[in-house]
Each structure stands twice: as structure tokens, then as C-alpha cells.
Scaffold this active site. Structure first.
Site, PDB file in Angstrom:
ATOM      1  N   LYS A  48     -35.118   5.719  -5.125  1.00 30.21           N
ATOM      2  CA  LYS A  48     -35.246   6.537  -6.337  1.00 30.21           C
ATOM      3  C   LYS A  48     -34.630   7.935  -6.231  1.00 30.21           C
ATOM      4  O   LYS A  48     -34.993   8.839  -6.995  1.00 30.21           O
ATOM      5  CB  LYS A  48     -36.707   6.668  -6.799  1.00 30.21           C
ATOM      6  CG  LYS A  48     -37.439   5.363  -6.948  1.00 30.21           C
ATOM      7  CD  LYS A  48     -36.667   4.323  -7.698  1.00 30.21           C
ATOM      8  CE  LYS A  48     -36.545   4.620  -9.175  1.00 30.21           C
ATOM      9  NZ  LYS A  48     -35.693   3.599  -9.850  1.00 30.21           N
ATOM     10  N   HIS A 109     -31.856   1.439   1.792  1.00 28.38           N
ATOM     11  CA  HIS A 109     -32.823   2.533   1.871  1.00 28.38           C
ATOM     12  C   HIS A 109     -33.494   2.534   3.247  1.00 28.38           C
ATOM     13  O   HIS A 109     -34.485   3.238   3.439  1.00 28.38           O
ATOM     14  CB  HIS A 109     -33.939   2.367   0.826  1.00 28.38           C
ATOM     15  CG  HIS A 109     -33.472   2.206  -0.575  1.00 28.38           C
ATOM     16  ND1 HIS A 109     -32.722   3.150  -1.225  1.00 28.38           N
ATOM     17  CD2 HIS A 109     -33.675   1.215  -1.484  1.00 28.38           C
ATOM     18  CE1 HIS A 109     -32.488   2.743  -2.472  1.00 28.38           C
ATOM     19  NE2 HIS A 109     -33.047   1.567  -2.636  1.00 28.38           N
ATOM     20  N   SER A 139     -40.454   9.677  -9.340  1.00 28.27           N
ATOM     21  CA  SER A 139     -39.621   8.537  -9.727  1.00 28.27           C
ATOM     22  C   SER A 139     -40.069   7.272  -8.980  1.00 28.27           C
ATOM     23  O   SER A 139     -40.155   6.178  -9.563  1.00 28.27           O
ATOM     24  CB  SER A 139     -38.153   8.866  -9.434  1.00 28.27           C
ATOM     25  OG  SER A 139     -37.319   7.880  -9.973  1.00 28.27           O
TER      26      SER A 139
HETATM   27  P1  A3P Z   1     -36.105   9.176 -12.860  1.00 24.67           P
HETATM   28  O1  A3P Z   1     -37.109   8.113 -12.574  1.00 24.67           O
HETATM   29  O2  A3P Z   1     -36.573  10.539 -12.427  1.00 24.67           O
HETATM   30  O3  A3P Z   1     -35.623   9.180 -14.267  1.00 24.67           O
HETATM   31  P2  A3P Z   1     -32.340   4.982  -7.939  1.00 24.67           P
HETATM   32  O4  A3P Z   1     -31.068   4.543  -8.539  1.00 24.67           O
HETATM   33  O5  A3P Z   1     -32.240   5.465  -6.540  1.00 24.67           O
HETATM   34  O6  A3P Z   1     -33.383   3.934  -8.134  1.00 24.67           O
HETATM   35  O7  A3P Z   1     -32.815   6.286  -8.722  1.00 24.67           O
HETATM   36  C1  A3P Z   1     -33.250   6.214 -10.050  1.00 24.67           C
HETATM   37  C2  A3P Z   1     -33.424   7.611 -10.566  1.00 24.67           C
HETATM   38  O8  A3P Z   1     -32.124   8.184 -10.803  1.00 24.67           O
HETATM   39  C3  A3P Z   1     -34.158   7.617 -11.907  1.00 24.67           C
HETATM   40  O9  A3P Z   1     -34.823   8.887 -11.955  1.00 24.67           O
HETATM   41  C4  A3P Z   1     -32.974   7.550 -12.869  1.00 24.67           C
HETATM   42  O10 A3P Z   1     -33.301   7.959 -14.179  1.00 24.67           O
HETATM   43  C5  A3P Z   1     -32.009   8.514 -12.168  1.00 24.67           C
HETATM   44  N1  A3P Z   1     -30.620   8.325 -12.625  1.00 24.67           N
HETATM   45  C6  A3P Z   1     -29.895   7.195 -12.624  1.00 24.67           C
HETATM   46  N2  A3P Z   1     -28.685   7.406 -13.172  1.00 24.67           N
HETATM   47  C7  A3P Z   1     -28.643   8.711 -13.529  1.00 24.67           C
HETATM   48  C8  A3P Z   1     -27.671   9.541 -14.162  1.00 24.67           C
HETATM   49  N3  A3P Z   1     -26.496   9.051 -14.556  1.00 24.67           N
HETATM   50  N4  A3P Z   1     -27.981  10.835 -14.390  1.00 24.67           N
HETATM   51  C9  A3P Z   1     -29.172  11.336 -13.987  1.00 24.67           C
HETATM   52  N5  A3P Z   1     -30.143  10.604 -13.381  1.00 24.67           N
HETATM   53  C10 A3P Z   1     -29.886   9.304 -13.157  1.00 24.67           C
END
Ligand code: A3P
Length: 296
Positions: A48, A109, A139
Site C-alpha cells: 500500500k 513486498h 491504506s
Molecule cells: P490510499 O489507500 O491511501 O488511497 P498499492 O498500489 O501499493 O496497493 O498502493 C495503493 C495506494 O496508492 C492507495 O492509497 C491508492 O489510492 C494509491 N494510489 C494508486 N495510484 C495512485 C495515483 N495515481 N496517485 C495517487 N495515489 C495512488
């Protein structure tokens, strides 16, 4: 145990890291010993921290800034995820890895002591994305509550587990400090989620220079737009709306692309929790030089 509505019998601690049933002991052993190739392209994060965002940037650049080509497959299928054995798939990720042509796009991860041993010595390029611990925690808390193979939490119990390194996939401190210690290695690029928020085009240029994949004239703005939160949230190839194809079914209505903000932690951490966490943080981060933005 911080389970509020369901027990996940196969979820367990392995060498200090909480893993779900999709990460078997056999998988952990096999991944540790798998071959890493010098031309592998590996995105590493704590769960996340912005993995999908970086995967989209890397794959768009990898496919020569051809958005159609990059998005011809879901982001889930574009990168081999080392950490789970997909239900109903006959083979594990290490076996799939062996059959893939080079260069392979890989995501993990895993903490340092559980990632492939050859990542310690091999010259495969690694992009690491770190995110401030409090937003990362929030997150991850939501993710646990929407993914069917993970336990469901109330915020207070999740906070407790996160502080004690008992949340899914282990210590935020260990993984961030490990990759921070390797930030000057030629084959490692350390990026912060908050810097992506502040200046996405600079991060995209850094990634392109790191891999030696030039950005055609006039394309940078298009990539920034393509990789914006709004675009990725709409895009079925990046928003995980087809995630059932890999057996990681969502169990609630919170979307994978949730808020994408810096500072959302303030809506979850109480003042007391924030102070409690700050104490732990100060002790673990003192002298490391690693600093994150907690608000923009
Ligand atoms: P939030 O839950 O805070 O919204 P991962 O890909 O490691 O699972 O991380 C997911 C997190 O990255 C989520 O955070 C998601 O909304 C955010 N995220 C993914 N794409 C994004 C983007 N283009 N801009 C900003 N945040 C992004």
C-alpha cells in the site's frame, strides 16, 4: 488476536512477518532460492505504498510510452507478483518466473530476509517506493478490510498491530530502512510516494533515466496525465476492477484506488495514537536520514 469478524486460521507469523494463507511456507522457501536475472525489473514496496502507481509508470516507459500496449493487460498480470500463490493456479510464482522470457517485470513486498537471496547480490534493477508510515498504515488498514483472504480489523486493533510490527507483511521500519540503506547502489532507485504527489514528472524522468528508457518528445505530459489518480481510478487495467482473475477477491465496496492523498492519516489516528507512534518512530528512525512528508 485482532480479528473482529472472522478467523484466518492459515494467517501466521513466519520469521516475524505476518503472512496470509496465500503465502505458504513452501512458497517462502522456494522464492528465497529462485533465480533472479540481471535484467529483471523489480518494483519493491511495503504493501500500500504506491506499488500500482509505480508499476504503471514503469510499464508505460517499458513499452516505449505506448499506452495501449502497456494497458493491453491488467496491471496485475503485467508484473509477476512473487508473494502469493494464486488460488487454483497449478504452479507457484517461482515456477511461473522460470518460464517467463526476459526481461521480466516483477513485484514484491517481501522483507529483506524473505526476498530472493539473489536480490542481495544480483544486478537486477529495483525501484523501491516508500510512503510515510501513517498514510501507509491507513491504506493497509483499508486494504485488509476489503481483501477476502485478509483479516478484518477495527482501526484501534490495526493500529496496535501496526505499531508492534504484527500487521500484514511485517515491519514498515525494516523494509524502508533496508532499501534506504541501499539507496546509493547503482541498481536501486529509492522513490517516495509523497515526491510522486509533489512532482510526478520529475519522478517519471528519474525512472526513465534509471532504466535508460528515453521519453519521446512531448510525451512526458501525457504520461503524467495517464498516471494521475483520476485516470488510474477510471482505468479498468489499473483500478483492480478485474482482480477476481487472480483470486484476490474484494469483499467490500471500498475501491482499490481509494483516496490517493498525503495526510489522510489525520482522519484515523487519534492525537494519543499519533503521539504514541511518533515516539516509536523517533527511536527507530533516529540517525537514518530517512525523512517522509506527513502532509503537503
Ligand atoms: P490510499 O489507500 O491511501 O488511497 P498499492 O498500489 O501499493 O496497493 O498502493 C495503493 C495506494 O496508492 C492507495 O492509497 C491508492 O489510492 C494509491 N494510489 C494508486 N495510484 C495512485 C495515483 N495515481 N496517485 C495517487 N495515489 C495512488
Amino acid at each position: 488476536m485482532s480479528v473482529t469478524d472472522k478467523r484466518f486460521e492459515d494467517e501466521r507469523m513466519v520469521d516475524g512477518v505476518l503472512h496470509s494463507s496465500l503465502t505458504s511456507d513452501e512458497l517462502l522457501k522456494a522464492v528465497r532460492k529462485m533465480e533472479i536475472r540481471n535484467d529483471d525489473i523489480i518494483v519493491v514496496t511495503h504493501t500500500k505504498a504506491g506499488t500500482t502507481w509505480m508499476q504503471e509508470i514503469v510499464s508505460v516507459l517499458f513499452y516505449g510510452c505506448d499506452f495501449k500496449k502497456a494497458d493491453s493487460k491488467s496491471i496485475i498480470e503485467r508484473f509477476l507478483f512473487l508473494d502469493i500463490h494464486i488460488p487454483d493456479c497449478a504452479v507457484g510464482p517461482h515456477e511461473i518466473a522460470d518460464s517467463l522470457p526476459s526481461p521480466r517485470l516483477i513485484k514484491t513486498h517481501f522483507q529483506q530476509h524473505q526476498m530472493p537471496e539473489q536480490m542481495l547480490t544480483n544486478k537486477a534493477k529495483v525501484v523501491y517506493v516508500g510512503r510515510n508510515a501513517k498514510d501507509n498504515a491507513v491504506s493497509l488498514f483499508h486494504f485488509c478490510n476489503i481483501v477476502s483472504h485478509l483479516r478484518t480489523y477495527e482501526w484501534d486493533s490495526f493500529f496496535h498491530d501496526f505499531c508492534n510490527n504484527k500487521a500484514h507483511r511485517g515491519s514498515w521500519f525494516d523494509i524502508n530502512l533496508y532499501w534506504w540503506s541501499r539507496r546509493n547502489d547503482d541498481n536501486v532507485l529509492f522513490i517516495k510516494y509523497e515526491d510522486m504527489q509533489k512532482d510526478l514528472s520529475s519522478v517519471i524522468v528519474k525512472v526513465s533515466e534509471f532504466f535508460g528508457w528515453p521519453i519521446p518528445d512531448g510525451k512526458l505530459d501525457e504520461i503524467v496525465n495517464h498516471c494521475s489518480f483520476v485516470s488510474m481510478k477510471k482505468n479498468p487495467k489499473t483500478n483492480y476492477s478485474d482482480s477476481t482473475t487472480v483470486g484476490v477477491n474484494f469483499k467490500a465496496s471500498t475501491p482499490f484506488m481509494r483516496k490517493g492523498k498525503v495526510g489522510d492519516w489525520k482522519n484515523y489516528f487519534t492525537v494519543a495514537q499519533s503521539e504514541e507512534f511518533d515516539k516509536i518512530y523517533e527511536e527507530k528512525m533516529k540517525g537514518t536520514g530517512l525523512v517522509f512528508d506527513y502532509e503537503l
